[in-house]
Design an enzyme around this catalytic site. Structure first.
Site, PDB file in Angstrom:
ATOM      1  N   LYS A  11     -20.495  14.176  32.744  1.00  8.12           N
ATOM      2  CA  LYS A  11     -21.373  14.588  31.642  1.00  8.12           C
ATOM      3  C   LYS A  11     -22.864  14.486  31.996  1.00  8.12           C
ATOM      4  O   LYS A  11     -23.234  13.873  33.004  1.00  8.12           O
ATOM      5  CB  LYS A  11     -21.041  13.732  30.423  1.00  8.12           C
ATOM      6  CG  LYS A  11     -19.616  13.947  29.905  1.00  8.12           C
ATOM      7  CD  LYS A  11     -19.381  13.191  28.601  1.00  8.12           C
ATOM      8  CE  LYS A  11     -17.985  13.438  28.073  1.00  8.12           C
ATOM      9  NZ  LYS A  11     -17.772  12.799  26.746  1.00  8.12           N
ATOM     10  N   TYR A  51     -15.172  21.777  22.335  1.00  8.88           N
ATOM     11  CA  TYR A  51     -14.937  20.601  21.487  1.00  8.88           C
ATOM     12  C   TYR A  51     -14.551  20.992  20.053  1.00  8.88           C
ATOM     13  O   TYR A  51     -14.685  20.167  19.145  1.00  8.88           O
ATOM     14  CB  TYR A  51     -16.176  19.705  21.469  1.00  8.88           C
ATOM     15  CG  TYR A  51     -16.292  18.814  22.697  1.00  8.88           C
ATOM     16  CD1 TYR A  51     -15.358  17.812  22.942  1.00  8.88           C
ATOM     17  CD2 TYR A  51     -17.341  18.961  23.599  1.00  8.88           C
ATOM     18  CE1 TYR A  51     -15.451  16.988  24.059  1.00  8.88           C
ATOM     19  CE2 TYR A  51     -17.451  18.133  24.709  1.00  8.88           C
ATOM     20  CZ  TYR A  51     -16.495  17.147  24.935  1.00  8.88           C
ATOM     21  OH  TYR A  51     -16.599  16.327  26.031  1.00  8.88           O
ATOM     22  N   ASN A 114     -20.976   8.881  27.527  1.00  7.08           N
ATOM     23  CA  ASN A 114     -19.937   8.063  28.173  1.00  7.08           C
ATOM     24  C   ASN A 114     -19.484   8.617  29.519  1.00  7.08           C
ATOM     25  O   ASN A 114     -18.380   8.334  29.985  1.00  7.08           O
ATOM     26  CB  ASN A 114     -18.770   7.818  27.212  1.00  7.08           C
ATOM     27  CG  ASN A 114     -18.019   9.093  26.848  1.00  7.08           C
ATOM     28  OD1 ASN A 114     -18.434  10.186  27.213  1.00  7.08           O
ATOM     29  ND2 ASN A 114     -16.917   8.947  26.134  1.00  7.08           N
ATOM     30  N   HIS A 117     -15.374  13.025  30.794  1.00  6.78           N
ATOM     31  CA  HIS A 117     -14.323  13.477  29.874  1.00  6.78           C
ATOM     32  C   HIS A 117     -13.063  13.692  30.694  1.00  6.78           C
ATOM     33  O   HIS A 117     -13.137  14.108  31.853  1.00  6.78           O
ATOM     34  CB  HIS A 117     -14.713  14.803  29.202  1.00  6.78           C
ATOM     35  CG  HIS A 117     -13.552  15.488  28.529  1.00  6.78           C
ATOM     36  ND1 HIS A 117     -13.144  15.173  27.261  1.00  6.78           N
ATOM     37  CD2 HIS A 117     -12.687  16.447  28.978  1.00  6.78           C
ATOM     38  CE1 HIS A 117     -12.084  15.920  26.954  1.00  6.78           C
ATOM     39  NE2 HIS A 117     -11.792  16.700  27.980  1.00  6.78           N
ATOM     40  N   GLU A 128      -7.692  23.295  28.783  1.00 13.92           N
ATOM     41  CA  GLU A 128      -9.060  22.973  29.211  1.00 13.92           C
ATOM     42  C   GLU A 128      -9.348  23.494  30.613  1.00 13.92           C
ATOM     43  O   GLU A 128     -10.473  23.908  30.905  1.00 13.92           O
ATOM     44  CB  GLU A 128      -9.276  21.456  29.148  1.00 13.92           C
ATOM     45  CG  GLU A 128      -9.269  20.927  27.723  1.00 13.92           C
ATOM     46  CD  GLU A 128      -9.505  19.432  27.619  1.00 13.92           C
ATOM     47  OE1 GLU A 128      -9.567  18.930  26.487  1.00 13.92           O
ATOM     48  OE2 GLU A 128      -9.648  18.767  28.667  1.00 13.92           O
TER      49      GLU A 128
END
Ligand code: CMP
Length: 140
Positions: A11, A51, A114, A117, A128
């Site tokens: 990320k 998302y 965080n 993913h 995905e």
């Protein structure tokens, strides 16, 4: 045990801190193999679509804003039980709950920033992966 593929994303908080190599090292060290990889920057529409499952959650708009705030690395990982293995190496979503030695315990800044993913099931991994890669971009 089954050989699986899963989608992994490094990320914007991690690309900003120049720690993509450290994170990939953790994944490879756990026996996961990178069989597709690219550095991209998502549009708002693309992040919203990826998302979409979270669109009714209070954190959705902030999450989309964060995921479009800088480059990300999207990658397909392959290996024995890759979905569960990747999630185990990542640690819990909230770094405060993540086990010692996991990517999120060591690198994540907070529950949103965080660092990584990972797909949560084999079915979602297929969706995905198809969202991010053409078949010909995955070189096993
Ligand atoms: P990820 O695994 O990419 O899936 C959804 C993301 O939403 C999650 O990691 C976090 O980055 C972000 N997020 C922000 N707040 C929350 C929350 N309260 N619960 C779950 N995910 C959150």
């Amino acid at each position: 045990m089954a050989i699986e593929r899963t989608l992994s994303i490094i990320k914007p908080d991690a690309t900003a801190r120049n720690i993509t190599g450290k994170i990939i090292g953790r994944l490879e060290g756990a026996g996961l193999r990178v069989v597709a990889q690219k550095r991209v920057r998502w549009s708002k529409e693309r992040a919203e679509s990826f998302y979409e499952v979270h669109k009714d959650r209070p954190f959705y708009n902030d999450l989309v804003q964060f995921m479009t705030s800088g480059p990300i690395v999207v990658q397909v990982l392959e290996g024995e039980e890759a979905v569960a293995k990747n999630r185990s190496v990542m640690g819990a979503t909230n770094p405060e709950d993540a086990a010692a030695g996991t990517i999120r315990a060591d690198f994540a800044e907070n529950i949103e920033r965080n660092s990584v993913h990972g797909s949560d099931s084999v079915e979602n991994a297929a969706t995905e992966i198809a969202f991010n890669f053409e078949d010909g971009e995955i070189i096993g």
